[in-house]
Design an enzyme around this catalytic site. Structure first.
Site, PDB file in Angstrom:
ATOM      1  N   ARG A  82     -18.828 -10.631  34.322  1.00 56.48           N
ATOM      2  CA  ARG A  82     -20.072 -10.064  34.848  1.00 56.48           C
ATOM      3  C   ARG A  82     -20.596  -8.947  33.961  1.00 56.48           C
ATOM      4  O   ARG A  82     -21.795  -8.773  33.822  1.00 56.48           O
ATOM      5  CB  ARG A  82     -19.831  -9.535  36.266  1.00 56.48           C
ATOM      6  CG  ARG A  82     -19.543 -10.629  37.272  1.00 56.48           C
ATOM      7  CD  ARG A  82     -18.931 -10.061  38.528  1.00 56.48           C
ATOM      8  NE  ARG A  82     -17.686  -9.371  38.216  1.00 56.48           N
ATOM      9  CZ  ARG A  82     -16.917  -8.750  39.100  1.00 56.48           C
ATOM     10  NH1 ARG A  82     -17.279  -8.729  40.365  1.00 56.48           N
ATOM     11  NH2 ARG A  82     -15.806  -8.153  38.724  1.00 56.48           N
TER      12      ARG A  82
ATOM     13  N   ILE B  85      -5.672 -10.799  30.423  1.00 47.92           N
ATOM     14  CA  ILE B  85      -5.161 -12.121  30.045  1.00 47.92           C
ATOM     15  C   ILE B  85      -6.262 -12.950  29.379  1.00 47.92           C
ATOM     16  O   ILE B  85      -6.012 -13.627  28.368  1.00 47.92           O
ATOM     17  CB  ILE B  85      -4.600 -12.831  31.302  1.00 47.92           C
ATOM     18  CG1 ILE B  85      -3.312 -12.126  31.769  1.00 47.92           C
ATOM     19  CG2 ILE B  85      -4.340 -14.309  31.024  1.00 47.92           C
ATOM     20  CD1 ILE B  85      -2.807 -12.592  33.133  1.00 47.92           C
TER      21      ILE B  85
ATOM     22  N   TYR C 162      -5.442 -13.531  48.466  1.00 45.77           N
ATOM     23  CA  TYR C 162      -5.123 -13.884  47.070  1.00 45.77           C
ATOM     24  C   TYR C 162      -4.098 -15.023  47.030  1.00 45.77           C
ATOM     25  O   TYR C 162      -4.252 -15.986  46.271  1.00 45.77           O
ATOM     26  CB  TYR C 162      -4.602 -12.637  46.365  1.00 45.77           C
ATOM     27  CG  TYR C 162      -4.315 -12.781  44.885  1.00 45.77           C
ATOM     28  CD1 TYR C 162      -5.346 -12.926  43.964  1.00 45.77           C
ATOM     29  CD2 TYR C 162      -3.003 -12.734  44.401  1.00 45.77           C
ATOM     30  CE1 TYR C 162      -5.080 -13.021  42.594  1.00 45.77           C
ATOM     31  CE2 TYR C 162      -2.729 -12.832  43.046  1.00 45.77           C
ATOM     32  CZ  TYR C 162      -3.776 -12.975  42.148  1.00 45.77           C
ATOM     33  OH  TYR C 162      -3.508 -13.076  40.788  1.00 45.77           O
TER      34      TYR C 162
HETATM   35  P1  NAP Z   1      -8.429  -8.226  34.554  1.00 44.15           P
HETATM   36  O1  NAP Z   1      -8.108  -7.563  33.265  1.00 44.15           O
HETATM   37  O2  NAP Z   1      -8.942  -7.422  35.691  1.00 44.15           O
HETATM   38  O3  NAP Z   1      -9.422  -9.406  34.207  1.00 44.15           O
HETATM   39  C1  NAP Z   1     -10.169 -10.098  35.164  1.00 44.15           C
HETATM   40  C2  NAP Z   1     -11.406 -10.585  34.453  1.00 44.15           C
HETATM   41  O4  NAP Z   1     -12.136 -11.420  35.354  1.00 44.15           O
HETATM   42  C3  NAP Z   1     -12.312  -9.450  34.020  1.00 44.15           C
HETATM   43  O5  NAP Z   1     -12.662  -9.631  32.656  1.00 44.15           O
HETATM   44  C4  NAP Z   1     -13.524  -9.584  34.922  1.00 44.15           C
HETATM   45  O6  NAP Z   1     -14.717  -9.227  34.224  1.00 44.15           O
HETATM   46  C5  NAP Z   1     -13.506 -11.069  35.238  1.00 44.15           C
HETATM   47  N1  NAP Z   1     -14.147 -11.360  36.507  1.00 44.15           N
HETATM   48  C6  NAP Z   1     -13.853 -10.868  37.730  1.00 44.15           C
HETATM   49  N2  NAP Z   1     -14.698 -11.329  38.644  1.00 44.15           N
HETATM   50  C7  NAP Z   1     -15.554 -12.158  37.975  1.00 44.15           C
HETATM   51  C8  NAP Z   1     -16.674 -12.938  38.369  1.00 44.15           C
HETATM   52  N3  NAP Z   1     -17.090 -12.978  39.641  1.00 44.15           N
HETATM   53  N4  NAP Z   1     -17.318 -13.663  37.422  1.00 44.15           N
HETATM   54  C9  NAP Z   1     -16.919 -13.625  36.123  1.00 44.15           C
HETATM   55  N5  NAP Z   1     -15.870 -12.906  35.705  1.00 44.15           N
HETATM   56  C10 NAP Z   1     -15.214 -12.171  36.622  1.00 44.15           C
HETATM   57  O7  NAP Z   1      -7.167  -8.992  35.155  1.00 44.15           O
HETATM   58  P2  NAP Z   1      -6.084  -9.994  34.522  1.00 44.15           P
HETATM   59  O8  NAP Z   1      -4.779  -9.511  34.981  1.00 44.15           O
HETATM   60  O9  NAP Z   1      -6.338 -10.244  33.094  1.00 44.15           O
HETATM   61  O10 NAP Z   1      -6.428 -11.305  35.392  1.00 44.15           O
HETATM   62  C11 NAP Z   1      -6.781 -12.546  34.808  1.00 44.15           C
HETATM   63  C12 NAP Z   1      -6.280 -13.664  35.716  1.00 44.15           C
HETATM   64  O11 NAP Z   1      -4.865 -13.639  35.746  1.00 44.15           O
HETATM   65  C13 NAP Z   1      -6.754 -13.566  37.168  1.00 44.15           C
HETATM   66  O12 NAP Z   1      -7.092 -14.848  37.648  1.00 44.15           O
HETATM   67  C14 NAP Z   1      -5.526 -13.047  37.880  1.00 44.15           C
HETATM   68  O13 NAP Z   1      -5.512 -13.438  39.237  1.00 44.15           O
HETATM   69  C15 NAP Z   1      -4.432 -13.706  37.088  1.00 44.15           C
HETATM   70  N6  NAP Z   1      -3.130 -13.073  37.207  1.00 44.15           N
HETATM   71  C16 NAP Z   1      -2.946 -11.779  36.850  1.00 44.15           C
HETATM   72  C17 NAP Z   1      -1.684 -11.217  36.992  1.00 44.15           C
HETATM   73  C18 NAP Z   1      -1.397  -9.775  36.629  1.00 44.15           C
HETATM   74  O14 NAP Z   1      -0.359  -9.240  37.054  1.00 44.15           O
HETATM   75  N7  NAP Z   1      -2.226  -9.116  35.852  1.00 44.15           N
HETATM   76  C19 NAP Z   1      -0.623 -11.978  37.494  1.00 44.15           C
HETATM   77  C20 NAP Z   1      -0.857 -13.298  37.838  1.00 44.15           C
HETATM   78  C21 NAP Z   1      -2.113 -13.839  37.692  1.00 44.15           C
HETATM   79  P3  NAP Z   1     -15.966  -8.544  35.008  1.00 44.15           P
HETATM   80  O15 NAP Z   1     -15.391  -7.504  35.905  1.00 44.15           O
HETATM   81  O16 NAP Z   1     -16.818  -8.000  33.906  1.00 44.15           O
HETATM   82  O17 NAP Z   1     -16.649  -9.658  35.729  1.00 44.15           O
END
Ligand code: NAP
Length: 254
Positions: free
Chosen positions: A38, A18, A151
């Protein structure tokens, strides 16, 4: 479509999923976009794909690191006017099996990290009389869900944080909102599906079907849909929208 020429946006977790879609969308609308995470490699890969995106590795759970990121990025590209607190993650387990480490890690990245991502921007946004803050929460911030207690607690906390900051900034040209996606096609979702496959007798197709069945439209949300909502909230036209949690979930919550 909003024009963001002259704006500088921070998108945390902008190296994948996202966050990457949001960074691309804001940059294509004319903003300069600093992305953090990170790991350096995914950030560099996204920055290489789109002009106007700049990689600054930082861990959102480290307050000093976020203050350092602000200094570096604002010196290079000017003050941030847009902050998208997107970094997050989830591990699933029955509540009775949640360890102290799992609880703390989940609260740290999703809630404390969201605050540390936004806090350094507040004084400058207030002084300049303009700002757009968007938290990427989740439908897990609007309702309960089984096996993800830390979460759900963290994302409910993000909604509370959003409302508190909206109240504090409402007189200063700043809007603060949350976007709440349902299950969205990203690496995080792939991790959730892999966990279901590993812990049940279901295969990946059955795991995907089980998750899409929670969405009344019977599908996953796309990162581009979430990014489009963020772009809209970052524009001039949405100056009257603040303190709101907007679900992008195919009708998962009413
Ligand atoms: P994702 O592809 O796993 O992305 C998460 C990102 O957060 C990664 O780029 C990761 O990069 C970064 N991250 C994690 N821990 C971090 C830290 N301590 N410091 C800095 N960066 C950090 O997942 P996504 O689905 O796109 O999630 C993005 C957001 O949408 C999250 O807040 C998630 O809770 C929310 N969300 C997702 C969904 C879903 O179904 N996918 C649904 C509802 C909400 P690094 O690992 O390199 O740090």
């Amino acid at each position: 479509m909003a024009t963001l020429t002259g704006q500088h946006a921070l998108v945390t977790g902008g190296g994948s999923g996202i966050g990457a879609a949001i960074a691309m969308t804001l940059a294509q609308a004319g903003a300069m976009v600093t992305i953090c995470g990170r790991r350096r490699e995914p950030l560099a890969a996204i920055a290489a794909q789109q002009a106007g995106i700049f990689a600054e590795p930082a861990d959102v759970t480290d307050r000093d690191a976020m203050i350092h990121l602000y200094k570096q990025a604002e010196t290079a590209r000017g003050p941030f006017s847009i902050v998208v607190a997107n970094a997050g993650g989830a591990k699933s387990a029955p509540a009775e099996d949640v360890t102290a480490q799992m609880w703390n890690d989940t609260l740290n990245v999703n809630l404390t990290g969201a605050f540390f991502s936004v806090q350094p921007a507040l004084a400058g946004l207030r002084a300049r009389g303009f700002g757009r803050i968007v938290f990427i929460a989740s439908t897990a911030g609007l309702r309960g869900a089984a096996y993800v207690a830390p979460y759900v607690a963290a994302k409910h906390g993000v909604i509370g944080l959003m409302r508190a900051l909206a109240a504090e900034t409402v007189k200063h040209g700043i809007t603060v909102n949350a976007v709440c996606p349902g299950y969205t096609e990203t690496p995080m979702l792939e991790g959730a599906i892999a966990h279901i496959v590993a812990t049940t007798k279901r295969d990946a197709a059955a795991a995907r079907a089980a998750l899409t069945s929670k969405n009344p439209q019977g599908r996953f949300i796309t990162p581009a849909e979430v990014a489009a909502a963020v772009l809209w909230l970052c524009g001039e036209a949405t100056a009257g929208i603040t303190g709101q949690a907007i679900a992008i979930s195919g009708g998962e919550t009413w």
